[in-house]
Design an enzyme around this catalytic site. Sequence first.
Site, PDB file in Angstrom:
ATOM      1  N   ARG A 563       0.842  -1.203   0.000  1.00 24.71           N
ATOM      2  CA  ARG A 563       0.000   0.000   0.000  1.00 24.71           C
ATOM      3  C   ARG A 563       0.877   1.253   0.000  1.00 24.71           C
ATOM      4  O   ARG A 563       1.918   1.289   0.652  1.00 24.71           O
ATOM      5  CB  ARG A 563      -0.885   0.028   1.250  1.00 24.71           C
ATOM      6  CG  ARG A 563      -1.804  -1.146   1.413  1.00 24.71           C
ATOM      7  CD  ARG A 563      -2.974  -1.199   0.489  1.00 24.71           C
ATOM      8  NE  ARG A 563      -3.797  -0.021   0.452  1.00 24.71           N
ATOM      9  CZ  ARG A 563      -5.028   0.000  -0.090  1.00 24.71           C
ATOM     10  NH1 ARG A 563      -5.557  -1.103  -0.613  1.00 24.71           N
ATOM     11  NH2 ARG A 563      -5.729   1.106  -0.121  1.00 24.71           N
ATOM     12  N   VAL A 564       0.405   2.255  -0.710  1.00 27.02           N
ATOM     13  CA  VAL A 564       1.119   3.531  -0.693  1.00 27.02           C
ATOM     14  C   VAL A 564       0.345   4.562   0.128  1.00 27.02           C
ATOM     15  O   VAL A 564       0.742   5.699   0.245  1.00 27.02           O
ATOM     16  CB  VAL A 564       1.352   4.070  -2.124  1.00 27.02           C
ATOM     17  CG1 VAL A 564       2.336   3.179  -2.863  1.00 27.02           C
ATOM     18  CG2 VAL A 564       0.049   4.180  -2.890  1.00 27.02           C
ATOM     19  N   ASP A 565      -0.803   4.113   0.673  1.00 29.25           N
ATOM     20  CA  ASP A 565      -1.572   5.030   1.527  1.00 29.25           C
ATOM     21  C   ASP A 565      -1.435   4.567   2.982  1.00 29.25           C
ATOM     22  O   ASP A 565      -0.653   3.685   3.293  1.00 29.25           O
ATOM     23  CB  ASP A 565      -3.044   5.057   1.087  1.00 29.25           C
ATOM     24  CG  ASP A 565      -3.636   3.644   1.004  1.00 29.25           C
ATOM     25  OD1 ASP A 565      -2.958   2.680   1.410  1.00 29.25           O
ATOM     26  OD2 ASP A 565      -4.776   3.523   0.522  1.00 29.25           O
ATOM     27  N   ASP A 566      -2.212   5.165   3.871  1.00 22.35           N
ATOM     28  CA  ASP A 566      -2.084   4.808   5.287  1.00 22.35           C
ATOM     29  C   ASP A 566      -2.984   3.640   5.654  1.00 22.35           C
ATOM     30  O   ASP A 566      -3.821   3.726   6.549  1.00 22.35           O
ATOM     31  CB  ASP A 566      -2.377   6.036   6.150  1.00 22.35           C
ATOM     32  CG  ASP A 566      -1.291   7.072   5.979  1.00 22.35           C
ATOM     33  OD1 ASP A 566      -0.118   6.666   5.876  1.00 22.35           O
ATOM     34  OD2 ASP A 566      -1.602   8.274   5.923  1.00 22.35           O
TER      35      ASP A 566
END
Length: 697
Positions: A563-566
């Site tokens: 994932r590149v998000d939180d």
Amino acid sequence: VQGRRHAAANPLRAQRVARRAAAPASRTATVTKAVKVADHTDARQYIDTRHHAHIHNHREYEEMYQRSIEDPDGFWREIAMKEFHWETPVPEKHHNYNFDVRKGPIFTEWFKGGKTNIAYNCLDRHVKDGYGDQDCFLFEGNDVGRDGRMTYAEVLKEVCRVANWLRSVGVKKGDSVAIYMPMVCELPIAMLACARIGAVHSVVFGGFSSDALASRIEDCKARVVITCNAVKRGTKAIDLKKIADAGCNIAKDQGFNVEHVLVYANDDAQSKADTKMTAGRDLFWQDVIPQQKDEAEVEWMDSEDTLFYLYTSGSTGKPKGVLHTTGGFMVYSATTFKYVFAFQPGDVYWCTADCGWITGHSYLTYGPLLNRATQVVFEGVPTYPNPDRCWEVIDKYQVKQFYTAPTAIRSLMRSGDDWVKKHSRTSLRVLGSVGEPINPEAWKWYHEVVGDGRCPIVDTWWQTETAGHMITPLPAAWPEKPGSASLPFFGVKPVLVDDKNNVLEGEAEGMLCIGQSWPSNIRTVYGDHERYETTYFAPFPGYYFSGDGARRDKDGYYWITGRVDDVINVSGHRIGTAEVESALVAHPQCAEAAVVGYEHPVKGQGIWAYVTLLEGVEYDDKLKKELVMSVREQIGAFAAPDVIHWAPGLPKTRSGKIMRRVLRKIASFEEDQLGDTSTLADPGVVQTLLEMRGNMD
Ligand code: WT7
């Protein structure tokens, strides 16, 4: 997160993260040719699997793939009409969509104008074709020796009875029904009963807390809840009904009334007599279902009528109700199941997922039954009573396809090879992996020890939002590389994009997007179409944005980088950091919290929580336990932080934004790679955090 508020949604955040991830693109053309490299398998080694596979080599795949991309309407209509029953056939012109926010609202339509019913396709169709006596479910209870089986004809009758009961309490097409159950056969039966009458099911994973259940019940306004009194998982007994009651009460306090609760009495875990029931609201399944008629009229659904909501976590705010519709979900889940598992009707298949997650929807309830599978439904855990439970069950039922998560593989791997070798496992044909990246070490163990090198591994990349496999090997069709999900499924057009919206060609690393609609893409976020557009379509106009990063190698294989998000992936469970943070700050003595993921040897990622306390509050173990409890109560035990890191202050920029990059590095013991910290409002904070980490047990 400060106080109870969530960080404001920022769709462009992902693009900024891209700057970290994106590597320079080379200018070679995109290729999906077969590979010839050292670290890969040879598709020809899988003699038995090749025999059953639907695609035998890369050339066959390439031909079908090209057509699926160039003529999606024709490609999918042909499959839809050939493989399923439609009460009203799918018209020639049936597909339309817009993925570009600049051109207007985002929408998707597939098989529009066709009418069908997915439960009819799962059950009635096979019984009419003469397969009523085939086993549908092979139930394997938590305790060894507790088992049972149900044929397709029996499951159909039970589904009809539940459908009739739902109708008797006033449930109609379009109404929501919440299902909060453990993995007993009655869970998929309840889902199919909803689908039969056009009710929308919203399954809530049995590991969620009463708070989480309540917010899902309220959000989709489920007047009816189907649950179970209790369940045994390993040596633990869980009083599900108590949690369900608490959930209904919380909803009531907030003004939403659950009118009917249907309780399946799992007498192995708790007797009816010991189960507390609320008069006028609760009824036992065993008291009302058996006397219902065992035939029930089918509600013919438009292809775009809603089939279900399934709540999933994002990087901000409360969980989103991912909405999927009937026809596209049916065709895509069944087609991926058939090809990805080299499935032949009648095969015995086993997926260890829970119906509370998308895997249990697509590859337990629907995909397998649409393909007339005989399927194991397992109530327990892979390590109980011993770490050979899975291999024992595989031999017992002669399972051909086994589908599980890397976290389970890693934990079984740690128990040693002897547990595996005690059992023959010769029935196995395909081994599947899902939910998180599989590390090459676990991949090799799965391949060599569990599969004796005979079975291809299908490392399937997909999401709740995609509802079906997106990037995945097809068994024995092309060489596998351990750790790579390899190539896109039919109709899927992966696109790698950098932070400046440039599409990257050839070998590259960037944000993983999907370039055109496929039959089961998410239709909307229930009740919040704007959030749907901002989350998935605003970041890269024209594309669906997955939230994952990926690398494409010289052979066109995709490697998911995470994932590149939180969002954190713990044991294949998707957890939003914002949700954990707000559960922590709900504690009266917590001032601030910031949560990051760190590498965990079994769970894939663990949860590391930095916590700042109110002025004058002492740090102690009691408080630590209370904070963890707060998360268990508000989300569920599976989201409990692994580490609580006391923080006198958090690293923030001068504008007050928490620098999570720094927190991630501290949690991974990579403080030598902190990068530029000159923009911190108080650079001294980092040193203090490192010192505090040194004092942790
Ligand atoms: C996220 C989706 C897929 C159904 C179960 C989880 C991660 C999933 C893989 C894989 C690497 C994977 C991604 C994705 N993920 N499968 N084979 N390799 N990562 O569904 O809860 O919606 O989570 O799981 O990060 O975005 P989900």
